[in-house]
Scaffold this motif. Sequence first.
Motif, PDB file in Angstrom:
ATOM      1  N   ASP A 223       0.836  -1.210   0.000  1.00 59.60           N
ATOM      2  CA  ASP A 223       0.000   0.000   0.000  1.00 59.60           C
ATOM      3  C   ASP A 223       0.867   1.256   0.000  1.00 59.60           C
ATOM      4  OD1 ASP A 223      -2.319  -1.448  -0.049  1.00 59.60           O
ATOM      5  OD2 ASP A 223      -2.691  -1.321   2.102  1.00 59.60           O
ATOM      6  N   GLU A 226       2.212   1.626  -3.495  1.00 62.34           N
ATOM      7  CA  GLU A 226       1.155   2.105  -4.384  1.00 62.34           C
ATOM      8  C   GLU A 226       0.885   3.589  -4.143  1.00 62.34           C
ATOM      9  OE1 GLU A 226      -3.023   0.270  -5.922  1.00 62.34           O
ATOM     10  OE2 GLU A 226      -2.828   0.515  -3.746  1.00 62.34           O
ATOM     11  N   TYR A 227       0.866   3.980  -2.873  1.00 61.70           N
ATOM     12  CA  TYR A 227       0.655   5.402  -2.542  1.00 61.70           C
ATOM     13  C   TYR A 227       1.764   6.262  -3.139  1.00 61.70           C
ATOM     14  CZ  TYR A 227       0.610   9.720   0.143  1.00 61.70           C
ATOM     15  OH  TYR A 227       0.618  11.041   0.500  1.00 61.70           O
ATOM     16  N   ASP A 259     -10.495   3.531  -4.708  1.00 66.98           N
ATOM     17  CA  ASP A 259      -9.507   2.877  -3.857  1.00 66.98           C
ATOM     18  C   ASP A 259      -8.924   3.891  -2.863  1.00 66.98           C
ATOM     19  OD1 ASP A 259      -7.490   0.412  -3.624  1.00 66.98           O
ATOM     20  OD2 ASP A 259      -6.313   2.270  -3.556  1.00 66.98           O
ATOM     21  N   THR A 261      -6.145   4.080  -1.109  1.00 69.55           N
ATOM     22  CA  THR A 261      -4.739   4.471  -1.289  1.00 69.55           C
ATOM     23  C   THR A 261      -4.586   5.476  -2.432  1.00 69.55           C
ATOM     24  OG1 THR A 261      -4.006   2.308  -0.475  1.00 69.55           O
ATOM     25  CG2 THR A 261      -2.406   3.611  -1.712  1.00 69.55           C
TER      26      THR A 261
END
Length: 387
Positions: A223, A226-227, A259, A261
């Motif tokens: 996460d 991805e962030y 989503d 994130t």
Amino acid sequence: MKWIIALVVIIILGAIIGPLASGNAGYVLVQFAGVAIETTVVGLFVVTIVAIAVLSVVVSLLRRLLSKTRQGRKWLANRSERKAQNIFQQGIRELLDDNPEKATESLSKAYKKSPDNNIAALTAIAACLNKDAGKATYWHDEAGAFYDNADTLLQLVSIEQLVKKDPAEADKEMRSLLEAKPHSANVLKLAYRVFKASGNWQQLKELLPELRRVTDLAPAEFDRLEYQVYFERFVAEGRKSNEMLYNEWRSLPSKQRSDATIRLSYAAALKHLGDYEVSARVVLKGLKRGELQPAAVNSLHLFNAKSEKLLEFVQAQLKQDPENRDYLYALAQIAMDNQDFSLAQRALKKLVEIEPSSHVYRLLGNAYHALGDSQLAANAYKEALAH
């Protein structure tokens, strides 16, 4: 011929050094089985060297004689093969024992004694595992044309070393390798490191689905990756223009925009670029839809006073649940941002009653200090140190 020259040189040196040293030559006495041999140190040295040279000449002559006969050639060949086989097996053991450096040395010795393309290929593998791109390239070439298209490990080692020196060139080679091996776990894992180093966030964004499948990152770590990928991508587009940033956001499928994130990274990018009001609207929409949790918004400091509607939403949530820690902290953030230190002090005071912590006490001290109450500020700072 070389041995003969060496022998003559040794005799000459002995003839020169011997007389020179005769004044204080030093003597050596050897006694064995009733036989006594007495000589000078220089003499013993010369005799020893000559004996070694003669022995080497005799061994060389014997090898040549043996090589002239069928049985001799067979014996020598078998002897060489046995040595090569022993060294080869030693190299395999070292490779299995996770010692690729020694394995590379042993396998290269085995190849010299018994040249074989398969041994060269195995040596290339050992060199790859040892992260030695130079040796790996050499042995891969030695392995021959049969192995030309089987060079993924070699390319990985080369790119891994290149990324430290020239991230841009490593990025270029990595993209080329990805085209050939788009689903290789090792290629994808290195691509993650290379594209981070080169700042190629667009390429990383495209790889995220595959990276989720092959990397051993924990869900929380993925996460964060991805962030960061989406945040950097949004910031890059936002620096071009607000329209480019908005288009980048709208180009995502609705599922991705929902989503948590990705929505948080968009809101954080907007705040980073100074567009606080739009950032607050993105956060508010996510909270209303249940796509965002206030704790996650708090962790990124995305509650701000630029949106009256966001403040009203937080206050409405606290009316329903006055002891909600996340929304109390959110109210304190908005109040501090708006320099409403009285409101911030009330929210933080209630928060420390519910869940005291060093960070909250420090913020409470800041609020008291801004209100001019130095004694209460000092007390809050002491509590911060105590927790």
